[in-house]
Design a protein around this motif. Structure first.
Motif, PDB file in Angstrom:
ATOM      1  N   GLU A  37      67.050  14.881   1.736  1.00 39.60           N
ATOM      2  CA  GLU A  37      65.968  13.795   1.616  1.00 39.60           C
ATOM      3  C   GLU A  37      66.230  12.746   2.960  1.00 39.60           C
ATOM      4  N   ARG A  38      67.394  12.433   3.193  1.00 42.15           N
ATOM      5  CA  ARG A  38      67.679  11.595   4.200  1.00 42.15           C
ATOM      6  C   ARG A  38      67.546  12.593   5.663  1.00 42.15           C
ATOM      7  N   MET A  39      68.109  13.327   5.651  1.00 47.00           N
ATOM      8  CA  MET A  39      68.044  14.288   6.776  1.00 47.00           C
ATOM      9  C   MET A  39      66.580  14.729   7.334  1.00 47.00           C
ATOM     10  N   ARG A  40      65.698  14.980   5.985  1.00 44.44           N
ATOM     11  CA  ARG A  40      64.278  15.068   6.306  1.00 44.44           C
ATOM     12  C   ARG A  40      63.712  13.874   7.047  1.00 44.44           C
ATOM     13  N   GLU A  41      63.747  12.860   6.400  1.00 44.69           N
ATOM     14  CA  GLU A  41      63.500  11.656   7.054  1.00 44.69           C
ATOM     15  C   GLU A  41      63.827  11.270   8.360  1.00 44.69           C
ATOM     16  N   LEU A  42      65.091  11.627   8.736  1.00 41.65           N
ATOM     17  CA  LEU A  42      65.566  11.521  10.087  1.00 41.65           C
ATOM     18  C   LEU A  42      64.906  12.484  10.978  1.00 41.65           C
ATOM     19  N   PHE A  43      64.852  13.676  10.699  1.00 44.07           N
ATOM     20  CA  PHE A  43      64.111  14.690  11.549  1.00 44.07           C
ATOM     21  C   PHE A  43      62.804  14.337  11.557  1.00 44.07           C
ATOM     22  N   ALA A  70      81.157   4.091   1.664  1.00 47.58           N
ATOM     23  CA  ALA A  70      81.253   2.423   2.281  1.00 47.58           C
ATOM     24  C   ALA A  70      81.124   2.762   3.841  1.00 47.58           C
ATOM     25  N   PRO A  71      80.235   3.240   4.483  1.00 53.78           N
ATOM     26  CA  PRO A  71      80.243   3.427   5.913  1.00 53.78           C
ATOM     27  C   PRO A  71      80.160   2.101   6.551  1.00 53.78           C
ATOM     28  N   ASN A  72      80.729   2.156   7.959  1.00 54.37           N
ATOM     29  CA  ASN A  72      80.741   0.949   8.748  1.00 54.37           C
ATOM     30  C   ASN A  72      79.448   0.621   9.266  1.00 54.37           C
ATOM     31  N   GLY A  73      78.572  -0.144   8.484  1.00 58.80           N
ATOM     32  CA  GLY A  73      77.273  -0.617   8.888  1.00 58.80           C
ATOM     33  C   GLY A  73      77.174  -1.187  10.379  1.00 58.80           C
ATOM     34  N   PHE A  74      78.039  -2.077  10.501  1.00 55.07           N
ATOM     35  CA  PHE A  74      78.034  -2.907  11.824  1.00 55.07           C
ATOM     36  C   PHE A  74      77.957  -1.824  13.108  1.00 55.07           C
ATOM     37  N   LEU A  75      78.885  -1.001  12.942  1.00 55.66           N
ATOM     38  CA  LEU A  75      78.959   0.021  14.052  1.00 55.66           C
ATOM     39  C   LEU A  75      77.737   1.002  13.900  1.00 55.66           C
ATOM     40  N   MET A  76      77.241   1.401  12.758  1.00 56.84           N
ATOM     41  CA  MET A  76      76.053   2.213  12.894  1.00 56.84           C
ATOM     42  C   MET A  76      74.671   1.485  13.127  1.00 56.84           C
ATOM     43  N   THR A  77      74.526   0.355  12.929  1.00 53.72           N
ATOM     44  CA  THR A  77      73.374  -0.453  13.411  1.00 53.72           C
ATOM     45  C   THR A  77      73.261  -0.731  14.862  1.00 53.72           C
ATOM     46  N   ARG A  78      74.374  -1.290  15.184  1.00 52.81           N
ATOM     47  CA  ARG A  78      74.616  -1.653  16.676  1.00 52.81           C
ATOM     48  C   ARG A  78      74.717  -0.585  17.747  1.00 52.81           C
ATOM     49  N   MET A  79      75.210   0.452  17.339  1.00 54.25           N
ATOM     50  CA  MET A  79      75.179   1.717  18.110  1.00 54.25           C
ATOM     51  C   MET A  79      73.565   2.212  18.214  1.00 54.25           C
ATOM     52  N   ALA A  80      72.918   2.184  17.175  1.00 56.02           N
ATOM     53  CA  ALA A  80      71.531   2.584  17.040  1.00 56.02           C
ATOM     54  C   ALA A  80      70.686   1.735  17.853  1.00 56.02           C
ATOM     55  N   GLU A  81      70.972   0.509  17.927  1.00 57.45           N
ATOM     56  CA  GLU A  81      70.455  -0.594  18.666  1.00 57.45           C
ATOM     57  C   GLU A  81      70.445  -0.270  20.193  1.00 57.45           C
ATOM     58  N   ILE A  82      71.811  -0.209  20.537  1.00 61.02           N
ATOM     59  CA  ILE A  82      71.917  -0.204  22.127  1.00 61.02           C
ATOM     60  C   ILE A  82      71.527   1.394  22.448  1.00 61.02           C
ATOM     61  N   GLY A  83      71.660   2.278  21.724  1.00 61.97           N
ATOM     62  CA  GLY A  83      71.199   3.792  22.002  1.00 61.97           C
ATOM     63  C   GLY A  83      69.954   3.800  21.872  1.00 61.97           C
ATOM     64  N   ARG A  84      69.047   2.923  21.314  1.00 60.77           N
ATOM     65  CA  ARG A  84      67.539   3.035  21.359  1.00 60.77           C
ATOM     66  C   ARG A  84      67.356   4.198  20.208  1.00 60.77           C
ATOM     67  N   GLY A  85      68.137   4.387  19.038  1.00 58.09           N
ATOM     68  CA  GLY A  85      67.876   5.432  18.059  1.00 58.09           C
ATOM     69  C   GLY A  85      67.704   4.483  16.652  1.00 58.09           C
ATOM     70  N   SER A  86      67.989   5.387  15.600  1.00 56.98           N
ATOM     71  CA  SER A  86      68.016   4.644  14.257  1.00 56.98           C
ATOM     72  C   SER A  86      69.305   5.043  13.512  1.00 56.98           C
ATOM     73  N   PHE A  87      69.369   4.326  12.334  1.00 63.13           N
ATOM     74  CA  PHE A  87      70.521   4.515  11.559  1.00 63.13           C
ATOM     75  C   PHE A  87      70.009   4.989  10.243  1.00 63.13           C
ATOM     76  N   THR A  88      70.864   6.157   9.422  1.00 65.85           N
ATOM     77  CA  THR A  88      70.304   6.584   8.304  1.00 65.85           C
ATOM     78  C   THR A  88      71.783   6.804   7.452  1.00 65.85           C
ATOM     79  N   GLN A  89      71.637   6.469   6.338  1.00 66.50           N
ATOM     80  CA  GLN A  89      72.868   6.391   5.275  1.00 66.50           C
ATOM     81  C   GLN A  89      72.845   7.451   4.276  1.00 66.50           C
ATOM     82  N   ILE A  90      73.928   8.449   3.963  1.00 65.39           N
ATOM     83  CA  ILE A  90      73.813   9.511   3.180  1.00 65.39           C
ATOM     84  C   ILE A  90      75.059   8.904   2.331  1.00 65.39           C
ATOM     85  N   GLY A  91      74.988   8.511   0.933  1.00 60.76           N
ATOM     86  CA  GLY A  91      75.936   8.149   0.105  1.00 60.76           C
ATOM     87  C   GLY A  91      76.303   9.067  -0.812  1.00 60.76           C
TER      88      GLY A  91
END
Length: 716
Positions: free
Chosen positions: A482-488, A454-475
């Motif tokens: 798989e998810r880290m391969r996509e991130l890299f 149950a990560p804090n999606g609001f923090l993740m997506t807004r940080m990625a937006e302001i930081g010009r990056g992206s958000f990946t979730q590993i549940g």
């Protein structure tokens, strides 16, 4: 005067007796009751029960969700049910309905303070009322006043959200539980008065902390609560390939372009629900335009996937700063996932890269004083450091962010500077993080890796937006590689940068106002408002060392619904981001958000939905107790690591053992709780304390007046 005194005493005695009757003793309860300690020793408040049905329809790129919450009051007295629950951080919440028997009361959108006043007035008058407030874009509070003894009330909430697309996979995430938040303590700040004198004021980084700290059950002592049912009607507009649910077992049935997905087993609200699906080869369009007409305006959702860039013969070296959260909320599977993810990231570094690792709980530590070359010796040292990490303590994230953004060589264009955060984001001071990132991001790109159930999606997506990056979730652990391969794949391939959009008409209003960088497999999604959907949108950017552009005809669209509300919701986000970047003042942002929310009937930081039933319910004189609905601890979390180890309790009577007494803590301060476990104080509405204090003061004043009068008569 004497008659008045006698009347006051009688009223107070009656009120106290009635209020006490709304509380219970454990020995009076049957098996299965869930009780909260009240402020009266030996007496408890019986918790209301809530079960939620999620009915989700996915049409093209938009999902519309109706949540039906059934509130049941198991007590013999009247209660006000308070339920803190999550929604997607990009949800456009527009509907509140209260169902009482065969009556349906539809909620109205009001400015937040006005809505609260309407609700409180109805509550005091004994009317049934519901108030839906936003605490964060992904945390909401539902208050239902005057639920009668053994009565059930149904609340329906509706919202819509865009479907996410990345690397050819469509996804929909629905959070189910609000994770306990860590909130830094208030601090004294030096200020100056108008006369120039120095003075100290209290500065609270989380002024609304009480609103995001619902009671949380210890799963070792209580069975799960808040059952859920989920039904997804999937109609994406193309032939569907593979459909998967990441964290729940589901059953799917249907045809090539339509599937119905339901939960296979009974489930409870303790983890996110995520559904992913793919299109059969050559089915997903490269460009899609959905349109909706509302009154005099037209709206469009435009989604375009830029062509994949060819890998560079020699990629630009990176300066990668990895920040790993090892606070108490990360204990258990989350810590294992974060460590495995970070080790994977370290092993992907090349010899020409530089890196550093920062770990934090309520303290912070750098592996190296500054970024070092990615030699095998340095990587092995960092791997050993990561392997030794244990999860404990609070979540002080501000200073680690400041350290990660500290760029020793801001003018060095020969390196790409990338900051990768691995965290569950369980904090309450999100705005501090956004403000710091907005002012100090420099050339860094910030990538958020959300860890846990149950990560804090609001923090993740807004940080990625302001930081010009992206958000990946590993549940879960199986998703790490798989998810880290996509991130890299995103980190190691050129982004589409310098994105710009131009419109053929001045009446066309696209959003977001700041276009993000795009990484491999990510589409650009625009929401557009116009008087008429005519003309074109021109989109251009840079891929590697070449220019890319595309022209989209707005009149070549297919019908859609809910696009206008998504446009307004995204415009609200634009105002919040502009505030964090220092482009507009708080008052200007509030005014813009209020106008958008009222016009489009949306819940926001400054607006709420309120519904009032005009039929009298609770009679005057009957007491009303507040009862907070308890939440489950998110799956995989360690209760003691979050709230501190509990002192052993003395043996209870046999009848009490048949009753589940909740272990309820003041949620989001793991570090403080670890030092001194703290029982939650129930709101004072359980007893008429304020009324008793006021009346007591009146009685004292009256007694003094009578005494003075008697003395005067004696003197005379």
């Amino acid at each position: 005067m004497k008659r008045l005194l006698i009347s006051l005493v009688a009223v107070l005695a009656t009120a106290a007796t009635a209020m006490a009757s709304s509380l219970v003793r454990p020995n009076d309860m049957g098996t299965g009751s869930l009780l909260f300690e009240s402020n009266t020793p030996g007496l408890y408040v019986e918790a209301p029960r809530v079960d939620s049905d999620f009915d989700i329809t996915v049409s093209g790129q938009i999902a519309r969700t109706r949540i039906t919450q059934r509130f049941e009051n198991p007590a013999n007295g009247w209660v006000e049910g308070v339920y803190v629950f999550p929604l997607p951080e990009n949800a456009a919440v527009d509907t509140l309905k209260m169902v009482i028997g065969d009556r349906i009361v539809v909620g109205d959108i009001k400015e937040k303070q006005e809505a609260k006043q309407i609700y409180e007035k109805a509550k005091a008058a004994g009317l049934k009322a519901a108030l839906l407030e936003q605490e964060r874009p992904n945390i909401f509070t539902n208050q239902i006043a005057n639920i009668g003894p053994r009565e059930s009330i149904v609340i329906q909430i509706e919202y819509q959200q865009p479907v996410r697309l990345s690397s050819g996979v469509f996804s929909l995430r629905v959070p189910m539980v609000v994770a306990p938040r860590y909130s830094p303590l208030p601090a004294l700040a030096l200020s100056a008065s108008a006369e120039g004198q120095e003075m100290y004021i209290v500065s609270d980084p989380v002024p609304d902390r009480a609103n995001i700290e619902p009671p949380v059950l210890d799963p070792r002592k209580n069975p799960p609560v808040n059952p859920i049912a989920v039904a997804v009607h999937l109609k994406p507009g193309f032939d569907i390939g593979e459909v998967k649910s990441s964290y729940h077992d589901v059953v799917a049935a249907g045809e090539a372009q339509a599937r119905d997905i339901t939960l296979k087993n009974p489930e409870f609200a303790d983890r996110d629900f995520e559904l992913t699906w793919t299109a059969k080869p050559s089915q997903a369009p490269a460009v899609s335009v959905f349109a909706e007409k509302l009154a005099d305006d037209q709206y469009a959702l435009v989604q375009i996937t830029p062509p994949s860039s060819e890998p560079q013969q020699k990629r630009l070296p990176r300066e990668a700063i990895f920040v790993i959260d090892n606070s108490g909320s990360m204990a258990g599977p989350s810590m294992a996932q974060a460590k495995a993810s970070l080790v994977y990231a370290l092993d992907r570094l090349d010899a020409g890269d530089r890196f550093n690792v920062i770990r934090f709980d309520n303290t912070m530590e750098r592996v190296f004083p500054r970024a070092v070359e990615a030699s095998r010796q340095n990587i092995d040292y960092a791997r050993n450091f990561v392997a030794a990490l244990d999860a404990d303590g609070g979540t002080e994230m501000l200073e680690p962010l400041r350290a990660a953004l500290d760029d020793q060589n801001p003018g060095d264009a020969s390196y790409l500077r990338q900051v990768v955060f691995l965290t569950d984001g369980a904090i309450g001071n999100e705005q501090q993080m956004f403000d710091l990132l907005g002012t100090q991001r420099g050339r860094s790109r910030v990538f958020m890796v959300g860890i846990g159930s149950a990560p804090n999606g609001f923090l993740m997506t807004r940080m990625a937006e302001i930081g010009r990056g992206s958000f990946t979730q590993i549940g879960e652990g199986g998703q790490v590689e798989e998810r880290m391969r996509e991130l890299f794949a995103k980190l190691e391939n050129p982004a589409v940068t310098n994105l710009k959009v131009t419109a053929s008409s001045a009446s066309i209003e696209p959003t977001p106002s700041d276009l993000p960088d795009l990484y491999r497999g990510e589409p650009l999604t625009l929401l557009v408002k116009a008087l008429e959907l005519e003309g074109t949108l021109g989109i251009s950017g840079t891929i590697g060392d070449r220019t890319w552009s595309e022209t989209i005809a707005l009149d070549k669209s297919v019908p859609g619904s809910g696009i206008g509300k998504l446009w307004a919701r995204r415009m609200i986000d634009d105002a919040e981001v502009a505030r964090s970047l220092g482009r507009i003042e708080q008052t200007a942002a509030d005014a813009r958000i209020l106008s958008l929310a009222l016009e489009h009937h949306l819940v926001s930081r400054v607006t709420s939905l309120v519904a009032v039933d005009k039929t009298p319910s609770r009679q005057q004189g009957e007491p009303l107790a507040r009862a907070d609905v308890p939440l489950n601890l998110p799956a995989g979390w360690d209760f003691d690591k979050v709230f501190g180890e509990q002192e052993p309790k003395p043996e209870r009577e046999a009848m009490l053992d048949a009753t589940m007494v909740a272990s309820v803590k003041a949620a989001p301060a793991p570090a403080q709780a670890a030092a001194q476990p703290k029982q939650i104080d129930l709101p004072q509405t359980a007893t008429p304390s304020q009324m008793l204090m006021i009346a007591g003061a009146m009685l004292i004043a009256l007694a003094l007046a009578l005494q003075a009068a008697a003395r005067r008569r004696g003197v005379a």
